[in-house]
Design a protein around this motif. Sequence first.
Motif, PDB file in Angstrom:
ATOM      1  N   SER A   1      -4.390   5.636  -7.518  1.00  7.61           N
ATOM      2  CA  SER A   1      -3.497   4.571  -7.063  1.00  7.61           C
ATOM      3  C   SER A   1      -3.855   3.249  -7.710  1.00  7.61           C
ATOM      4  O   SER A   1      -2.969   2.459  -8.073  1.00  7.61           O
TER       5      SER A   1
ATOM      6  N   PRO B   1      -5.316  -5.486  -7.634  1.00 11.09           N
ATOM      7  CA  PRO B   1      -5.878  -4.876  -6.432  1.00 11.09           C
ATOM      8  C   PRO B   1      -6.919  -5.752  -5.737  1.00 11.09           C
ATOM      9  O   PRO B   1      -7.748  -6.396  -6.382  1.00 11.09           O
TER      10      PRO B   1
ATOM     11  N   MET C   1       0.856  -1.187   0.000  1.00  9.46           N
ATOM     12  CA  MET C   1       0.000   0.000   0.000  1.00  9.46           C
ATOM     13  C   MET C   1       0.890   1.233   0.000  1.00  9.46           C
ATOM     14  O   MET C   1       1.852   1.315   0.768  1.00  9.46           O
TER      15      MET C   1
ATOM     16  N   GLU D   1       5.334  -0.275  -6.018  1.00  9.35           N
ATOM     17  CA  GLU D   1       4.477  -0.561  -7.169  1.00  9.35           C
ATOM     18  C   GLU D   1       5.072  -1.678  -8.025  1.00  9.35           C
ATOM     19  O   GLU D   1       4.369  -2.582  -8.478  1.00  9.35           O
TER      20      GLU D   1
ATOM     21  N   SER E   1      -2.102  -5.140  -4.437  1.00 13.65           N
ATOM     22  CA  SER E   1      -2.295  -3.878  -3.722  1.00 13.65           C
ATOM     23  C   SER E   1      -3.573  -3.975  -2.893  1.00 13.65           C
ATOM     24  O   SER E   1      -4.549  -4.599  -3.301  1.00 13.65           O
TER      25      SER E   1
ATOM     26  N   ASN F   1      -1.483   0.837  -9.909  1.00 18.43           N
ATOM     27  CA  ASN F   1      -1.341  -0.569  -9.556  1.00 18.43           C
ATOM     28  C   ASN F   1      -1.502  -1.454 -10.787  1.00 18.43           C
ATOM     29  O   ASN F   1      -0.692  -2.360 -11.032  1.00 18.43           O
TER      30      ASN F   1
END
Length: 240
Positions: A140, A151, A55, A122, A128, A144
Amino acid sequence: GILHGADYTRWNPETDRLLPARYSIDSLAGKHDCRDALLDELRLTPKPAGPVFGMVTRVVEEKGFEILMPALDRLLSDDVRLIILGEGDPAYETALAVAARKFPAKFAYQKNYDARLAHFIEGGMDISLIPSRIEAAGLSAMYNLKYGALPVARAAGGIHEIIEDYDPTLDRGYGFLCYEYSTEAFWDSIKRAREVFRNQELWTVLMQRAMARDFSWAAAAQRYEQLYAELTGAEEQAAA
């Protein structure tokens, strides 16, 4: 609404000079190199059987830390790694620092923002975490996807327009969404992601599917142009 555009001149694993190795949708070897180098840099035990979670975020309630924190012990009881970069609410910062001391080989937390480490995370993470209660822009998540970090996210704000939930029956999607704002709902999505991660051939397919998504400003501009044309009646005039 029309989504923001991602700045792929700065956030692109093919050209990112802050990564120890660059990679692309067609050549993913550098992704594995970044993963190994990230764990080494943060002194976490290498080569976990499970995924590397990450994160890069503000550590505040609206980013979902109230539902994430109760799941940390369960998450870190398995052979996984977790890296969090960000500052915010002192209470959450303290709780994360305590958890990092409790699981020093599995979890690294850094409060102060560092651009190089943000790009490094990343490039090196597999999954993520986006448990946000509020997530208006979803930038974000766009980054990702570009870096092949799938994610696990709550479908808040624009997230459901950016991340398509993986459906094995239809063989669609590339992320793992939950719709209820609760620790158990988010944990169920984490478990789904970990189960799919065990099949590395399938995981690679989902990574490439995610990296192929285009959230550039050029794509956003086309949607604005289309909207303006509809509002001014330009499309009807062109058709006439």
